[in-house]
Design a protein around this motif. Structure first.
Motif, PDB file in Angstrom:
ATOM      1  N   VAL A  79       0.805  -0.969  -0.004  1.00 13.31           N
ATOM      2  CA  VAL A  79       0.027   0.012   0.064  1.00 13.31           C
ATOM      3  C   VAL A  79       1.002   1.250  -0.016  1.00 13.31           C
ATOM      4  CG1 VAL A  79      -1.602   1.392   1.392  1.00 13.31           C
ATOM      5  CG2 VAL A  79      -1.897  -1.251   0.905  1.00 13.31           C
ATOM      6  N   ILE A  80       2.001   1.221   0.607  1.00 12.73           N
ATOM      7  CA  ILE A  80       2.686   2.522   0.866  1.00 12.73           C
ATOM      8  C   ILE A  80       3.534   2.583  -0.433  1.00 12.73           C
ATOM      9  CG2 ILE A  80       4.948   3.417   1.983  1.00 12.73           C
ATOM     10  CD1 ILE A  80       4.061   1.933   4.530  1.00 12.73           C
ATOM     11  N   SER A  81       3.672   1.563  -1.115  1.00 13.50           N
ATOM     12  CA  SER A  81       4.516   1.766  -2.406  1.00 13.50           C
ATOM     13  C   SER A  81       3.656   2.187  -3.547  1.00 13.50           C
ATOM     14  CB  SER A  81       5.123   0.200  -3.029  1.00 13.50           C
ATOM     15  OG  SER A  81       4.019  -0.555  -3.310  1.00 13.50           O
ATOM     16  N   LEU A  82       2.429   1.714  -3.257  1.00 12.99           N
ATOM     17  CA  LEU A  82       1.339   2.455  -4.382  1.00 12.99           C
ATOM     18  C   LEU A  82       1.188   3.903  -4.084  1.00 12.99           C
ATOM     19  CD1 LEU A  82      -1.483  -0.505  -4.141  1.00 12.99           C
ATOM     20  CD2 LEU A  82      -0.166   0.372  -6.182  1.00 12.99           C
ATOM     21  N   ILE A  83       0.841   4.339  -2.798  1.00 17.20           N
ATOM     22  CA  ILE A  83       0.822   5.813  -2.418  1.00 17.20           C
ATOM     23  C   ILE A  83       2.075   6.576  -3.048  1.00 17.20           C
ATOM     24  CG2 ILE A  83       0.693   7.315  -0.546  1.00 17.20           C
ATOM     25  CD1 ILE A  83      -0.883   5.177   1.050  1.00 17.20           C
ATOM     26  N   ALA A  84       3.204   5.842  -2.685  1.00 22.67           N
ATOM     27  CA  ALA A  84       4.382   6.612  -3.245  1.00 22.67           C
ATOM     28  C   ALA A  84       4.352   6.778  -4.646  1.00 22.67           C
ATOM     29  CB  ALA A  84       5.719   5.863  -2.822  1.00 22.67           C
ATOM     30  N   SER A  85       3.912   5.712  -5.396  1.00 23.41           N
ATOM     31  CA  SER A  85       3.936   5.872  -6.882  1.00 23.41           C
ATOM     32  C   SER A  85       3.047   6.915  -7.271  1.00 23.41           C
ATOM     33  CB  SER A  85       3.609   4.527  -7.289  1.00 23.41           C
ATOM     34  OG  SER A  85       4.595   3.674  -6.934  1.00 23.41           O
ATOM     35  N   VAL A  86       1.656   7.084  -6.483  1.00 26.31           N
ATOM     36  CA  VAL A  86       0.862   8.031  -6.870  1.00 26.31           C
ATOM     37  C   VAL A  86       1.371   9.556  -6.539  1.00 26.31           C
ATOM     38  CG1 VAL A  86      -1.274   8.847  -6.444  1.00 26.31           C
ATOM     39  CG2 VAL A  86      -0.918   6.462  -6.619  1.00 26.31           C
ATOM     40  N   LEU A  87       2.208   9.630  -5.580  1.00 26.57           N
ATOM     41  CA  LEU A  87       3.073  10.913  -5.514  1.00 26.57           C
ATOM     42  C   LEU A  87       3.412  11.582  -6.572  1.00 26.57           C
ATOM     43  CD1 LEU A  87       4.208  10.479  -1.817  1.00 26.57           C
ATOM     44  CD2 LEU A  87       2.023  11.606  -2.389  1.00 26.57           C
ATOM     45  N   VAL A  88       4.007  10.835  -7.718  1.00 31.04           N
ATOM     46  CA  VAL A  88       4.472  11.604  -8.651  1.00 31.04           C
ATOM     47  C   VAL A  88       3.639  12.727  -9.543  1.00 31.04           C
ATOM     48  CG1 VAL A  88       5.958   9.726  -9.168  1.00 31.04           C
ATOM     49  CG2 VAL A  88       3.813   9.882 -10.142  1.00 31.04           C
ATOM     50  N   PHE A  89       2.395  12.598  -9.242  1.00 34.00           N
ATOM     51  CA  PHE A  89       1.220  13.489 -10.027  1.00 34.00           C
ATOM     52  C   PHE A  89       1.078  14.486  -8.901  1.00 34.00           C
ATOM     53  CE2 PHE A  89       0.205   9.014 -11.130  1.00 34.00           C
ATOM     54  CZ  PHE A  89       0.193   9.223 -12.682  1.00 34.00           C
ATOM     55  N   TRP A 103       9.243  10.403 -11.508  1.00 33.49           N
ATOM     56  CA  TRP A 103      10.149  10.734 -10.412  1.00 33.49           C
ATOM     57  C   TRP A 103       9.517  11.594  -9.127  1.00 33.49           C
ATOM     58  CZ3 TRP A 103      10.670  10.572 -15.386  1.00 33.49           C
ATOM     59  CH2 TRP A 103      11.672   9.576 -16.122  1.00 33.49           C
ATOM     60  N   ILE A 104      10.242  11.481  -8.385  1.00 35.74           N
ATOM     61  CA  ILE A 104       9.908  12.350  -7.100  1.00 35.74           C
ATOM     62  C   ILE A 104      10.989  13.273  -6.732  1.00 35.74           C
ATOM     63  CG2 ILE A 104       9.184  12.708  -4.478  1.00 35.74           C
ATOM     64  CD1 ILE A 104       7.327  10.212  -5.067  1.00 35.74           C
TER      65      ILE A 104
END
Length: 365
Positions: A79-89, A103-104
């Motif tokens: 779940v955390i990895s999914l959230i981190a991946s959405v943060l690119v937006f 990228w972040i």
């Protein structure tokens, strides 16, 4: 009998891959230094500090963390990895490059959360498959949940878009599903559905369609879409049997678009020739054989699937990169692990190796 130390043969292969990566990256970096001296120091700093040093520390640390701990927290990590991946937006946090948001920016360091998502997916999928191993052959408990998990990951990655990473995860998921005892008719159906989805992606995404057309006919646009593969083939062909010699690549200067990125195999082939190329491929094959042997001797289903997922992830990405430079698969933009530039990719690769080494401590004799 249980082993209480890491698998030495696997560790030797990894050390060789790291050494080979340092040598090839050092030479390929000269091309970037000649073009952009200012950015070279930033690239080298990321590769050395985050990738090599940080990754080595992570390897040592995780080789001493019992792998069963990851099953307990697999859902939360996923779940955390999914959230981190959405943060690119998120504006101001995500970085857009060449039309992609992957990228972040964390201070002066860029981080690609897709690398974290790969690991989070493997943790959770291995935990799921091992928990329902007696029901994996059913649609209700095996096929449908697997498709949902892969579909969630696909939705996040394809929206960035990051087609290459999703293809790698798809290959890894299929390998893990097969190893867990999935029925062949379900596997073939899953594969057919994946092909339909990828075909729809080709139709809906112009850049994917362009890569497929270029793959089918590399000469159709030699100064545009076909430029990279044309220059790559020139570099590889120029290496002949023994290569031009270390540091002597011509193509890395103003010809190959990404001499330290996804084109780095072409630089290595030009400098070390067929012999050097064969050694690179043989090293990854040895990594695969040794890793799969560890998976087979794992004391439980979760450990075996975890190792298998990591090994397939690393090897399939590396071979797809090599294949794209040889023109036998479409260009994906994926880096050659252990070798290409990418501090985040190298960090997570070494971290994943640490997990495999920990499982190897408990493998059956």
């Amino acid at each position: 009998m249980v082993k209480r130390r890491s698998d030495r043969s696997f560790l030797v292969i990894v050390i060789f891959l790291i050494f080979m990566g340092v040598v090839i990256f050092s030479s390929a970096s000269l091309g970037l230094l000649a073009r952009e001296g200012a950015s070279f120091s930033r690239v080298a700093l990321s590769q050395i500090l985050l990738g090599l040093v940080g990754g080595s520390i992570a390897l040592i640390a995780l080789s001493n963390v019992h792998y069963r701990l990851w099953k307990k927290y697999s859902f939360y990590i996923f779940v955390i990895s999914l959230i981190a991946s959405v943060l690119v937006f998120v504006p101001g946090l995500g970085i857009e490059h060449a039309g992609a948001k992957r990228w972040i920016l964390l201070g002066s360091i860029s981080f690609q959360p897709a690398e974290f998502l790969k690991l989070g997916f493997i943790f959770y999928f291995a935990a799921f498959l091992s928990s329902f191993r007696n029901k994996i052959s059913t649609l209700k408990y095996g096929v449908f949940p697997s498709m949902i998990i892969v579909g969630i990951v696909g939705a996040v990655l394809l929206s960035q878009p990051d087609t290459g990473t999703f293809v790698i995860i798809l290959i890894t998921a299929l390998a893990m599903f097969i190893a867990s005892g999935g029925r062949w008719r379900h596997i073939l159906g899953f594969g057919a559905l994946s092909l339909v989805g990828l075909s729809a992606l080709v139709i809906s995404k112009p850049y994917v369609k362009e890569r497929i057309l270029t793959f089918l006919d590399p000469s159709r646009d030699p100064l545009g879409a076909g430029y990279q593969i044309q220059q790559s083939l020139i570099a590889i062909g120029s290496g002949e049997v023994s290569g031009r010699g270390f540091g002597q690549s011509i193509q890395k200067f103003n010809y190959l678009p990404e001499p330290i990125g996804d084109s780095i195999f072409a630089v290595a082939a030009e400098e070390f020739g067929f012999i050097g190329s064969f050694i690179i491929i043989a090293a990854f094959l040895a990594f695969a054989v040794s890793g799969i042997a560890i998976a087979k001797r794992s004391p439980d289903y979760f450990g075996g699937l975890l190792v298998l997922g990591i090994v397939i992830l690393i090897v399939s990405q590396s071979f797809i990169n090599i294949g794209s430079m040889l023109g036998v698969v479409p260009l994906t933009g994926l880096p050659l692990l252990f070798i290409s530039h990418g501090g985040t990719a190298l960090f997570f690769t070494l971290l994943e190796v640490g997990i495999v080494l920990n499982v190897s401590k408990y493998q059956r004799a």
